[in-house]
Motif scaffolding. Structure first.
Motif, PDB file in Angstrom:
ATOM      1  N   ASN A  60       0.800  -1.224   0.000  1.00 56.74           N
ATOM      2  CA  ASN A  60       0.000   0.000   0.000  1.00 56.74           C
ATOM      3  C   ASN A  60       0.833   1.274   0.000  1.00 56.74           C
ATOM      4  O   ASN A  60       0.376   2.311  -0.480  1.00 56.74           O
ATOM      5  CB  ASN A  60      -0.914   0.035   1.229  1.00 56.74           C
ATOM      6  N   TRP A  61       2.042   1.202   0.550  1.00 58.63           N
ATOM      7  CA  TRP A  61       2.820   2.408   0.809  1.00 58.63           C
ATOM      8  C   TRP A  61       4.186   2.363   0.124  1.00 58.63           C
ATOM      9  O   TRP A  61       4.787   1.308  -0.030  1.00 58.63           O
ATOM     10  CB  TRP A  61       3.041   2.594   2.312  1.00 58.63           C
ATOM     11  N   ASN A  62       4.670   3.557  -0.239  1.00 55.01           N
ATOM     12  CA  ASN A  62       6.025   3.749  -0.755  1.00 55.01           C
ATOM     13  C   ASN A  62       6.789   4.689   0.179  1.00 55.01           C
ATOM     14  O   ASN A  62       6.215   5.647   0.704  1.00 55.01           O
ATOM     15  CB  ASN A  62       6.019   4.430  -2.132  1.00 55.01           C
ATOM     16  N   PHE A  63       8.064   4.440   0.355  1.00 57.75           N
ATOM     17  CA  PHE A  63       8.940   5.417   0.992  1.00 57.75           C
ATOM     18  C   PHE A  63       9.442   6.393  -0.071  1.00 57.75           C
ATOM     19  O   PHE A  63       9.830   5.981  -1.164  1.00 57.75           O
ATOM     20  CB  PHE A  63      10.152   4.741   1.626  1.00 57.75           C
ATOM     21  N   GLU A  64       9.450   7.681   0.246  1.00 55.01           N
ATOM     22  CA  GLU A  64      10.164   8.655  -0.567  1.00 55.01           C
ATOM     23  C   GLU A  64      11.398   9.054   0.240  1.00 55.01           C
ATOM     24  O   GLU A  64      11.276   9.510   1.385  1.00 55.01           O
ATOM     25  CB  GLU A  64       9.291   9.862  -0.896  1.00 55.01           C
ATOM     26  N   LEU A  65      12.579   8.874  -0.345  1.00 54.35           N
ATOM     27  CA  LEU A  65      13.825   8.957   0.394  1.00 54.35           C
ATOM     28  C   LEU A  65      14.713  10.091  -0.104  1.00 54.35           C
ATOM     29  O   LEU A  65      14.582  10.554  -1.246  1.00 54.35           O
ATOM     30  CB  LEU A  65      14.586   7.630   0.282  1.00 54.35           C
ATOM     31  N   GLY A  66      15.602  10.529   0.776  1.00 49.73           N
ATOM     32  CA  GLY A  66      16.600  11.517   0.395  1.00 49.73           C
ATOM     33  C   GLY A  66      16.166  12.951   0.641  1.00 49.73           C
ATOM     34  O   GLY A  66      15.255  13.230   1.426  1.00 49.73           O
ATOM     35  N   ASN A  67      16.809  13.865  -0.093  1.00 50.64           N
ATOM     36  CA  ASN A  67      16.529  15.296   0.065  1.00 50.64           C
ATOM     37  C   ASN A  67      15.858  15.900  -1.158  1.00 50.64           C
ATOM     38  O   ASN A  67      15.747  17.118  -1.283  1.00 50.64           O
ATOM     39  CB  ASN A  67      17.823  16.057   0.373  1.00 50.64           C
ATOM     40  N   GLY A  68      15.402  15.025  -2.061  1.00 45.96           N
ATOM     41  CA  GLY A  68      14.709  15.496  -3.256  1.00 45.96           C
ATOM     42  C   GLY A  68      15.601  15.745  -4.447  1.00 45.96           C
ATOM     43  O   GLY A  68      15.114  15.917  -5.568  1.00 45.96           O
ATOM     44  N   CYS A  69      16.916  15.805  -4.237  1.00 46.45           N
ATOM     45  CA  CYS A  69      17.845  16.070  -5.338  1.00 46.45           C
ATOM     46  C   CYS A  69      17.974  14.838  -6.242  1.00 46.45           C
ATOM     47  O   CYS A  69      17.755  13.724  -5.789  1.00 46.45           O
ATOM     48  CB  CYS A  69      19.213  16.444  -4.780  1.00 46.45           C
ATOM     49  N   PRO A  70      18.292  15.030  -7.515  1.00 48.79           N
ATOM     50  CA  PRO A  70      18.671  16.306  -8.138  1.00 48.79           C
ATOM     51  C   PRO A  70      17.497  17.090  -8.718  1.00 48.79           C
ATOM     52  O   PRO A  70      17.660  18.253  -9.078  1.00 48.79           O
ATOM     53  CB  PRO A  70      19.598  15.862  -9.272  1.00 48.79           C
ATOM     54  N   ASN A  71      16.340  16.473  -8.829  1.00 52.42           N
ATOM     55  CA  ASN A  71      15.234  17.131  -9.535  1.00 52.42           C
ATOM     56  C   ASN A  71      14.444  18.109  -8.680  1.00 52.42           C
ATOM     57  O   ASN A  71      13.863  19.064  -9.192  1.00 52.42           O
ATOM     58  CB  ASN A  71      14.284  16.077 -10.111  1.00 52.42           C
ATOM     59  N   LEU A  72      14.414  17.861  -7.346  1.00 48.80           N
ATOM     60  CA  LEU A  72      13.567  18.673  -6.479  1.00 48.80           C
ATOM     61  C   LEU A  72      14.260  18.885  -5.126  1.00 48.80           C
ATOM     62  O   LEU A  72      13.737  18.524  -4.080  1.00 48.80           O
ATOM     63  CB  LEU A  72      12.205  17.983  -6.286  1.00 48.80           C
ATOM     64  N   CYS A  73      15.443  19.442  -5.175  1.00 50.01           N
ATOM     65  CA  CYS A  73      16.232  19.626  -3.953  1.00 50.01           C
ATOM     66  C   CYS A  73      15.452  20.407  -2.900  1.00 50.01           C
ATOM     67  O   CYS A  73      14.769  21.387  -3.221  1.00 50.01           O
ATOM     68  CB  CYS A  73      17.530  20.360  -4.274  1.00 50.01           C
ATOM     69  N   GLY A  74      15.558  19.934  -1.643  1.00 51.34           N
ATOM     70  CA  GLY A  74      14.775  20.557  -0.581  1.00 51.34           C
ATOM     71  C   GLY A  74      13.295  20.302  -0.732  1.00 51.34           C
ATOM     72  O   GLY A  74      12.470  20.983  -0.120  1.00 51.34           O
ATOM     73  N   TRP A  75      12.962  19.293  -1.557  1.00 50.15           N
ATOM     74  CA  TRP A  75      11.573  18.906  -1.833  1.00 50.15           C
ATOM     75  C   TRP A  75      10.722  20.081  -2.315  1.00 50.15           C
ATOM     76  O   TRP A  75       9.530  20.161  -2.058  1.00 50.15           O
ATOM     77  CB  TRP A  75      10.961  18.235  -0.601  1.00 50.15           C
ATOM     78  N   GLY A  76      11.382  21.005  -3.031  1.00 50.00           N
ATOM     79  CA  GLY A  76      10.678  22.128  -3.641  1.00 50.00           C
ATOM     80  C   GLY A  76      10.340  23.251  -2.698  1.00 50.00           C
ATOM     81  O   GLY A  76       9.769  24.261  -3.114  1.00 50.00           O
ATOM     82  N   ASN A  77      10.714  23.091  -1.401  1.00 48.65           N
ATOM     83  CA  ASN A  77      10.342  24.095  -0.400  1.00 48.65           C
ATOM     84  C   ASN A  77      11.521  24.527   0.476  1.00 48.65           C
ATOM     85  O   ASN A  77      11.319  25.109   1.534  1.00 48.65           O
ATOM     86  CB  ASN A  77       9.252  23.531   0.525  1.00 48.65           C
ATOM     87  N   ASN A  78      12.739  24.220   0.042  1.00 48.49           N
ATOM     88  CA  ASN A  78      13.933  24.519   0.836  1.00 48.49           C
ATOM     89  C   ASN A  78      13.916  23.824   2.198  1.00 48.49           C
ATOM     90  O   ASN A  78      14.449  24.351   3.191  1.00 48.49           O
ATOM     91  CB  ASN A  78      14.095  26.032   1.030  1.00 48.49           C
ATOM     92  N   GLU A  79      13.305  22.631   2.236  1.00 50.81           N
ATOM     93  CA  GLU A  79      13.268  21.871   3.495  1.00 50.81           C
ATOM     94  C   GLU A  79      14.659  21.338   3.818  1.00 50.81           C
ATOM     95  O   GLU A  79      15.476  21.104   2.933  1.00 50.81           O
ATOM     96  CB  GLU A  79      12.259  20.719   3.368  1.00 50.81           C
ATOM     97  N   ARG A  80      14.913  21.115   5.110  1.00 52.50           N
ATOM     98  CA  ARG A  80      16.253  20.728   5.546  1.00 52.50           C
ATOM     99  C   ARG A  80      16.441  19.219   5.718  1.00 52.50           C
ATOM    100  O   ARG A  80      17.566  18.729   5.726  1.00 52.50           O
ATOM    101  CB  ARG A  80      16.569  21.406   6.883  1.00 52.50           C
ATOM    102  N   GLN A  81      15.368  18.484   5.866  1.00 55.08           N
ATOM    103  CA  GLN A  81      15.500  17.081   6.257  1.00 55.08           C
ATOM    104  C   GLN A  81      15.878  16.164   5.090  1.00 55.08           C
ATOM    105  O   GLN A  81      15.580  16.450   3.928  1.00 55.08           O
ATOM    106  CB  GLN A  81      14.201  16.564   6.880  1.00 55.08           C
ATOM    107  N   VAL A  82      16.523  15.066   5.461  1.00 55.36           N
ATOM    108  CA  VAL A  82      16.720  13.923   4.570  1.00 55.36           C
ATOM    109  C   VAL A  82      15.733  12.856   5.028  1.00 55.36           C
ATOM    110  O   VAL A  82      15.661  12.531   6.214  1.00 55.36           O
ATOM    111  CB  VAL A  82      18.160  13.386   4.665  1.00 55.36           C
ATOM    112  N   TYR A  83      14.946  12.325   4.093  1.00 56.58           N
ATOM    113  CA  TYR A  83      13.973  11.290   4.439  1.00 56.58           C
ATOM    114  C   TYR A  83      14.642   9.915   4.409  1.00 56.58           C
ATOM    115  O   TYR A  83      15.353   9.577   3.465  1.00 56.58           O
ATOM    116  CB  TYR A  83      12.798  11.306   3.467  1.00 56.58           C
TER     117      TYR A  83
END
Length: 255
Positions: free
Chosen positions: A39-62
């Motif tokens: 049912n679920w997927n993990f989304e991992l990392g910091n969004g790079c290279p396509n969406l660094c900071g997950w598009g919001n300048n967020e600081r966390q690594v998932y």
């Protein structure tokens, strides 16, 4: 004794009738040892290279390690070490997607300046047409820098980012214990509830691809962000660790 028996039977009948009014599309109570990856997927990392900071300048690594199932709850823990900030984000993309219905989530919020937990949804065509054209339904957003406030928001081509299609509800006790966040989504409108109290209705007069990208399947996202354009930019490093606890996710349609 007979009267008590009749009352019990009547209550059971009422409960049975209530259940018949609902058609369950998806129900996850997290009563397992591990996350159900059917049912679920993990989304991992910091969004790079396509969406660094997950598009919001967020600081966390998932990471996967910042999520656990315990005592029938999903727990996302925000942490910090000498190298950075860590948390988790999961979605039902390509696994559980649905058009219209009611989404209900019972959750307990983390607290602290810089935290940004969210329960939200994206259109399943995001990879084809991008954001915000795909549409976004924010069932619950909370930012620790402004305690007691719950944000419910829609993002569309016509209004996104600092969207005008939003409501901020102030509830002094929202940080205390669990609360139920719910959205009822139909072809006519989208209604948001907190603890079964209606707080916002979205129903634009003109419904086209710019104002209403909501006539297609969406998927669910649960995450705890740190910092970012909305949650930050400042983060209080003394607050960690903090837990975002989800009791259940339920999707149903009225019969």
């Amino acid at each position: 004794m007979i009267k008590q028996f009749v009352v019990i039977i009547s209550l059971l009948t009422i409960l049975s009738c209530e259940k018949e009014k609902e058609s369950i599309v998806f129900f996850e109570d997290f009563d397992q040892e591990q996350l159900n990856l059917s049912n679920w997927n993990f989304e991992l990392g910091n969004g790079c290279p396509n969406l660094c900071g997950w598009g919001n300048n967020e600081r966390q690594v998932y990471t996967k390690e910042n999520l656990k199932l315990q005592d029938g709850n999903l727990i996302i823990t925000a942490t910090k070490d000498s190298t950075g900030y860590y948390s988790s984000r999961i979605t039902t993309k390509n696994k559980v997607e649905f058009k219209y219905g009611t989404v209900e989530v019972r959750a307990k919020l983390p607290q602290g300046h810089g935290l940004w937990p969210a329960i939200w949804m994206l259109g399943n065509d995001i990879d084809k047409i991008g954001w915000p054209a795909c549409g976004e339904i924010d069932i619950m957003e909370y930012v620790g820098k402004t305690p007691h406030e719950i944000h419910t928001t829609l993002h569309t081509n016509e209004s996104h980012g600092n969207s005008k299609n939003t409501n901020v509800q102030t509830i002094k006790t929202i940080e205390e214990g669990f609360h139920v966040y719910k959205v009822n989504w139909t072809k006519d409108d989208i209604k948001f509830y907190i603890d079964n109290n209606l707080v916002y209705t979205f129903s634009p007069t003109v419904k086209d691809k710019n104002t209403w990208p909501f006539d297609k399947p969406f998927y669910v996202i649960l995450n705890l962000a740190i910092g970012g354009n909305f949650g930050g930019p400042e983060v209080d490093d003394s607050i960690f660790p903090q837990e975002f606890v989800i009791d259940y996710v339920k999707v149903f349609k009225d019969n």
